[in-house]
Design an enzyme around this catalytic site. Structure first.
Site, PDB file in Angstrom:
ATOM      1  N   ASP A 174      19.161  -2.948  -8.963  1.00 21.42           N
ATOM      2  CA  ASP A 174      19.535  -1.609  -9.406  1.00 21.42           C
ATOM      3  C   ASP A 174      18.467  -0.999 -10.312  1.00 21.42           C
ATOM      4  O   ASP A 174      17.915  -1.694 -11.173  1.00 21.42           O
ATOM      5  CB  ASP A 174      20.862  -1.702 -10.184  1.00 21.42           C
ATOM      6  N   GLU A 228      11.362 -20.210  -4.146  1.00 23.40           N
ATOM      7  CA  GLU A 228      11.762 -21.617  -4.336  1.00 23.40           C
ATOM      8  C   GLU A 228      12.934 -21.956  -3.422  1.00 23.40           C
ATOM      9  O   GLU A 228      13.112 -23.092  -3.011  1.00 23.40           O
ATOM     10  CB  GLU A 228      12.238 -21.841  -5.771  1.00 23.40           C
TER      11      GLU A 228
HETATM   12  C1  NOJ Z   1      22.061   3.196  -9.229  1.00 23.42           C
HETATM   13  C2  NOJ Z   1      23.399   2.895  -8.640  1.00 23.42           C
HETATM   14  O1  NOJ Z   1      23.318   2.961  -7.232  1.00 23.42           O
HETATM   15  C3  NOJ Z   1      24.360   3.895  -9.212  1.00 23.42           C
HETATM   16  O2  NOJ Z   1      25.602   3.841  -8.586  1.00 23.42           O
HETATM   17  C4  NOJ Z   1      24.464   3.652 -10.700  1.00 23.42           C
HETATM   18  O3  NOJ Z   1      25.280   4.645 -11.271  1.00 23.42           O
HETATM   19  C5  NOJ Z   1      23.090   3.689 -11.371  1.00 23.42           C
HETATM   20  N1  NOJ Z   1      22.095   2.957 -10.647  1.00 23.42           N
HETATM   21  C6  NOJ Z   1      23.160   3.105 -12.757  1.00 23.42           C
HETATM   22  O4  NOJ Z   1      23.393   1.727 -12.680  1.00 23.42           O
END
Ligand code: NOJ
Ligand code: CA
Length: 526
Positions: free
Chosen positions: A192, A223
């Site tokens: 993310d 690994e």
């Molecule tokens: C990207 C994620 O896809 C989204 O849903 C989220 O709100 C933001 N990152 C923050 O984590």
């Protein structure tokens, strides 16, 4: 499957809260997912990517992680997660989970410790005064003050404090987290906000330190072998984007240029060419993504006057011709599936679900809605629980009746499942998986047929453009299969051969507007 299965995989994104509810509390969970695994097998996917399943106060749909080594109790238990991984593997389906390294939750042990003891604050970004005037990506200020007067940084909601990646403990923690889940059999991670980890006076996007982090993560993944690291990297600059995909960093990253691209031939061709030019020299397979849990559903987007996707452009009351959008979404699906690399399918895309734009304000949960003062409707409209069966809500979202259900077992009428956490439109009765399963012309069967053919004839490899009119995208793949998408206004002829699949009926042998066909050359034996 090979060690490089991810190069050409079809990956299905499960937004667990909205996929299927196994215990009838109105919220999707692992029991529901496990009860529907054969649906995904029949759909023909190679892997499942799950959005965060960790314990979370759900201030941002689980992207506020309180504990990276456990399962949110509403979703199930660690034992159930392990059982799910084993069941998916038995069906030859890989499992990819989300990891959230940019920020945590205010309910995490580390943040609670930081609040209780000023000396434990270096894992986050605490200051006596805000360093800058950054705004949160969800709207509002990016700094929040705590009771003793200090401030902490959060690029997203205040419930999501950012980690300080200049602190070695944070590095160690995430390497341990990767191992924790690799040891439990997961086949990969979707990372993310992958480009945002480091902060400096100049900003936070794409600072150089991230590459050392991913080099280290790659060593950990290597690994184990056969595992994949997928970056959520929103960067318009292709040269900088490509750095994340160098051979010793991430394996793949989402193609947001394709996802955001309008349904226009020149723009799409440009994005496809740019994608190939970016990936080919470094040997990384491209990815093709039409939707996910953050963006407007394609059926709705493609029916609008402006068919591009843009986070800030998600306005209330933007009219959409859903019939047109549906036709284009079908054509786009066959285009995406035919391109070289891996392809993503976001749950409900295979059912042709539209964005739910008329949710009552009081049920909206996305912080993007509240933090924009209600001007941005947020992302709830693409997260409405799936319709599985039946004539009205909850459309079979609740537990699948087992042999024990029925009179006298406690599962009879009156003790039915709770309403889904977001209301489903009545009109979805035509879009249930059950209603579509028996209809050869349905979106579900288009996806099933497309993914089945793709497995043998498409996926990883190269593409060769065919000569065509400017508003037509036509190319062949290594197998000889030709894909032709007509984005113009009049029917166009198809190359000679057998049409093995098309997103809509042909018009006297020609390909109508907003339609894609796959054609095998004469004599290819299919
Ligand atoms: C990207 C994620 O896809 C989204 O849903 C989220 O709100 C933001 N990152 C923050 O984590
Ligand atoms: Ca549930």
């Amino acid at each position: 499957m090979s060690q490089t299965w991810w190069r050409g995989a079809a990956i299905y994104q499960v937004y667990l809260r909205s996929f299927a509810d196994g215990n009838g509390d109105g919220i999707g969970d692992l029991a529901g997912l496990r009860s529907r695994l054969t649906y995904l097998k029949d759909l023909g996917v190679d892997a499942i990517w799950l959005n965060p399943w960790y314990p979370s106060p759900m201030a941002d749909g689980g992207y506020d992680v309180a504990d990276y080594r456990d399962i949110e109790p509403v979703f199930g238990t660690l034992d159930e997660a392990e059982a799910f991984i084993a069941e998916a593997h038995a069906l030859d389906i890989k499992v990819i989970i989300d990891v959230v390294p940019n920020h945590s939750s205010t309910e995490s042990a580390w943040f609670k410790e930081a609040l209780a003891d000023r000396r434990a604050r270096d894992r986050f970004w605490f200051r006596d005064e805000p360093d800058n005037d950054w705004r949160s990506i969800f709207g509002g200020p990016a700094w929040t003050q705590v009771a003793d007067g200090q401030w902490y940084l959060h690029l997203f909601a205040p419930e999501q404090p950012d980690f300080n990646w200049d602190n070695p403990e944070v590095h160690q923690e995430f390497e341990d987290v990767l191992r924790f889940w690799f040891d439990r059999g997961v086949d990969g991670f979707r990372i993310d906000s992958a480009a945002l980890l480091f902060k400096s006076a100049d900003g936070y996007e794409d600072l150089d330190g991230v590459h050392d982090v991913y080099r280290r993560w790659r060593e950990v993944a290597d690994e184990y072998g056969g595992r994949v690291l997928i970056g959520e990297v929103w960067l318009p600059d292709q040269e900088r984007f490509a750095r994340y995909l160098r051979p010793d960093e991430l394996h793949t990253a989402f193609n947001f240029d394709f996802l955001s691209c309008p349904w226009e031939p020149a723009a799409l061709r440009r994005v496809i060419d740019l994608t190939l030019a970016t990936h080919t020299p470094i040997g990384a397979p491209p990815t093709w993504v039409l939707s996910n849990h953050d963006v407007t559903r394609p059926v709705t987007r493609y029916g609008r006057a402006d068919t591009a996707f843009e986070h800030g452009g998600r306005l209330h009351g933007t009219p959409s011709d859903l019939e047109l959008g549906y036709r284009r979404a079908r054509a786009a699906a066959l285009l995406a599936m035919a391109l070289p690399g891996s392809v993503y399918v976001y749950q409900g895309e295979e059912l042709g679900l539209p964005e739910v734009e008329d949710l009552p304000d009081e049920v909206r949960q996305d912080p993007m809605y509240a933090r924009s003062g209600g001007t941005n409707p947020g992302r709830d409209g693409c997260r409405v629980p799936l319709p599985w069966s039946g004539d009205g809500p909850p459309f079979g979202f609740g537990p699948v009746p087992g042999p024990g259900a029925g009179p006298g077992t406690g599962a009879e009428a009156g003790a039915g499942p709770a309403a889904p956490w977001l209301p489903q439109p009545e009109s979805w009765r035509k879009l249930t998986a059950e209603a579509q399963a028996g209809d050869l012309g349905s979106m579900l069967n288009l996806y099933r047929s497309g993914l089945a053919l793709r497995r043998d004839l498409l996926g990883d490899g190269t593409l060769t453009w065919l000569p065509s009119a400017a508003d037509v995208l036509a190319f062949t793949r290594d197998s000889g299969l030709a894909c032709v998408a007509n984005l113009g206004r009049t029917p166009v002829p198809l190359p000679p051969g057998q049409v093995v699949l098309s997103s809509g009926p042909l018009d006297e042998g020609e390909l109508p507007p907003d339609t894609t066909a796959w054609v095998l050359p004469p004599g290819s034996g299919a």
